[in-house]
Scaffold this motif. Structure first.
Motif, short mmCIF file in Angstrom:
data_model
loop_
_atom_site.label_atom_id
_atom_site.label_comp_id
_atom_site.label_asym_id
_atom_site.label_seq_id
_atom_site.Cartn_x
_atom_site.Cartn_y
_atom_site.Cartn_z
N ILE A 245 4.02 -0.08 -6.92
CA ILE A 245 4.57 -0.68 -5.71
C ILE A 245 4.88 -1.99 -5.88
CG2 ILE A 245 3.78 -1.09 -3.46
CD1 ILE A 245 1.97 1.32 -3.38
N ALA A 246 4.08 -2.74 -6.51
CA ALA A 246 4.44 -4.19 -7.00
C ALA A 246 5.69 -4.09 -7.75
CB ALA A 246 3.41 -5.02 -8.01
N GLU A 247 6.04 -3.52 -8.63
CA GLU A 247 7.58 -3.38 -9.14
C GLU A 247 8.52 -3.22 -8.34
OE1 GLU A 247 6.37 -2.32 -13.89
OE2 GLU A 247 6.41 -0.57 -12.47
N ARG A 248 7.97 -2.08 -7.39
CA ARG A 248 9.35 -1.78 -6.53
C ARG A 248 9.51 -2.82 -5.15
NH1 ARG A 248 6.94 4.38 -5.43
NH2 ARG A 248 7.90 5.18 -7.12
N TYR A 249 8.55 -3.80 -5.12
CA TYR A 249 8.44 -5.00 -4.30
C TYR A 249 9.47 -5.80 -4.82
CZ TYR A 249 7.15 -9.33 -1.66
OH TYR A 249 6.88 -10.14 -0.93
N ILE A 250 9.26 -6.31 -6.30
CA ILE A 250 9.94 -7.15 -6.87
C ILE A 250 11.54 -6.66 -6.86
CG2 ILE A 250 10.30 -8.51 -9.03
CD1 ILE A 250 7.51 -8.00 -9.53
N ASP A 251 11.81 -5.47 -7.25
CA ASP A 251 12.87 -4.89 -7.29
C ASP A 251 13.83 -4.94 -5.95
OD1 ASP A 251 15.02 -3.39 -9.05
OD2 ASP A 251 14.56 -1.81 -7.84
N PHE A 252 12.95 -4.73 -4.88
CA PHE A 252 13.58 -4.89 -3.44
C PHE A 252 14.13 -6.28 -3.09
CE2 PHE A 252 12.87 -6.13 0.93
CZ PHE A 252 13.76 -5.10 1.51
#
Length: 409
Positions: free
Chosen positions: A290-297
């Motif tokens: 989820i953290a990686e998806r947050y950064i990607d967002f």
């Protein structure tokens, strides 16, 4: 007996009926994000709310509820202390370049899985990819994704500082005796020493202990004319005119300028620091995907643009840099705001901090404590002297009144 059985059956039917009406709440995951203050568009004053937008986007895309728990820090050193203490666990943090390198080298950061990112191509090639110029702190972006970058300069109040002063354009303005009591210095060791080292013309990553001590002596010379050592407190002081000169980050200058148009800014001719702040995931994160998806967002066009407009910092995102809308909005803040933040000439001559050896870090910490304890002792002596004067004055007044009283009666 029949009545008792009927009552039991009715009660059971009622319970089953009520249970069918109970709504079981969806499971919610909390994502803990730790960032600099004023470093994301947060929905205030009708601005775009990046965290709320991420929560909505995540639910629509993955069907899972995520809530962002967002907190802030004021310096890399306070971030480091919190992460290394082991007392808390964050999912996303945003240290500056040299602190990324330090946390990476000491084993506190998780390696990123680039296959979980869809927007890495939005990053400018200078900051991410093969032969990137500004990934000196984390080659290949294995542990970090660039978020913002900028340079340090000097802010001054034109109503308090003469535009014809010889020191304008130089770090020497921070040591100008004419502005005694109106100068603000960084309240973190690396940036404070940097101002002195650039002024002296020595390497900010020097291996020479003598050069670090020379910078300390220059900071000691400065302490008598400094009003205070500040981080976030600088906003109020510069905006309300209670200080005239301060070293700080260019993006924050623009935020202050919005509230006080008497303020101006320059990159010192002797050179300055260029820094990159990057999003990372601590090894202790319980929600790495989820953290990686947050950064990607945050790399997608709308949040990247809105965050850049909110913070005023320079963006490593090409969709922001190439946006006419973004340039126009920046120049509405101040006529030359875009050129100030993306000053290619100053970027070419700027240098950056690297992670220092344990021995050098220990040296800097001891020198910083020496400077600050010197300040504390001086302040304590000053307070004690004032207290003595107050006590003696009170005693003299008491004795004088007593004598007058006796003489009268």
């Amino acid at each position: 007996m029949k009545r008792l059985v009927s009552f039991f059956i009715c009660t059971l039917l009622l319970a089953l009926s009520l249970s069918s009406c109970i709504v079981v709440p969806e499971p919610v995951t909390t994502l803990y994000v730790y960032n600099w203050g004023e470093y994301i568009s947060d929905g205030s004053e009708n601005s775009y709310d990046s965290n709320a937008a991420f929560e909505e986007w995540y639910y629509e895309k993955y069907g899972e509820r995520v809530v962002v728990n967002y907190s802030t820090y004021s310096s890399n050193e306070s971030l480091y202390a919190k992460i290394t203490s082991g007392s808390v666990s964050y999912d996303v943090i945003c240290p500056s370049d040299y602190m990324v390198e330090r946390l990476k080298d000491e084993g506190y950061l998780a390696e990123l899985d680039h296959s979980n990112f869809e927007n890495l191509g939005n990053l400018r090639p200078e900051f991410f990819g093969n032969n990137a110029k500004f990934d000196y702190y984390d080659e290949g972006g294995r542990y970090s994704i660039p978020y913002f970058y900028g340079m340090i300069g000097v802010i001054y109040n034109t109503s308090m500082v003469d535009e014809d002063e010889d020191d304008l354009g130089s770090w020497s303005l921070m040591w100008d005796e004419d502005h005694r009591g109106n100068i603000l210095q960084f309240n973190n060791s690396r940036d404070a020493f940097g101002t002195a080292q650039y002024y002296l013309g020595v390497d900010v990553n020097s291996d020479d202990i003598g050069e670090w001590r020379a910078a300390l002596e220059l900071l000691k010379d400065q302490k008598d004319i400094v009003q205070g050592y500040v981080m976030d407190e600088i906003y109020n002081k510069m905006e309300n005119g209670s200080a005239a000169i301060a070293a700080y980050y260019a993006g924050d200058f623009l935020a202050m300028y919005e509230n006080n148009e008497d303020l101006e800014f320059f990159y010192p001719k002797e050179g300055t620091n260029l820094y990159v702040d990057a999003m990372c995931i601590p090894k202790s994160s319980k929600n790495k995907l989820i953290a990686e998806r947050y950064i990607d967002f945050m790399l997608s066009e709308e949040p990247a643009t809105e965050n850049a407009l909110y913070t005023y910092y320079a963006s490593p995102n090409r969709l922001v840099y190439e946006s006419e809308y973004y340039r126009e909005e920046m120049n509405l803040i101040k006529e030359d705001a875009f050129d100030l933040m993306y000053d290619e000439e100053s970027i070419e001559t700027a240098t950056y901090y690297v992670n220092l050896t344990d021995e050098k870090l220990a040296l800097i910490n001891s020198l910083w404590e020496e400077l600050k304890s010197d300040i504390d002792v001086g302040l304590a002596i000053y307070i004690i002297c004032i207290a003595i004067v107050v006590v003696l004055t009170s005693l003299f007044t008491f004795l004088f009144i007593r004598k007058r009283y006796r003489d009268k009666y």
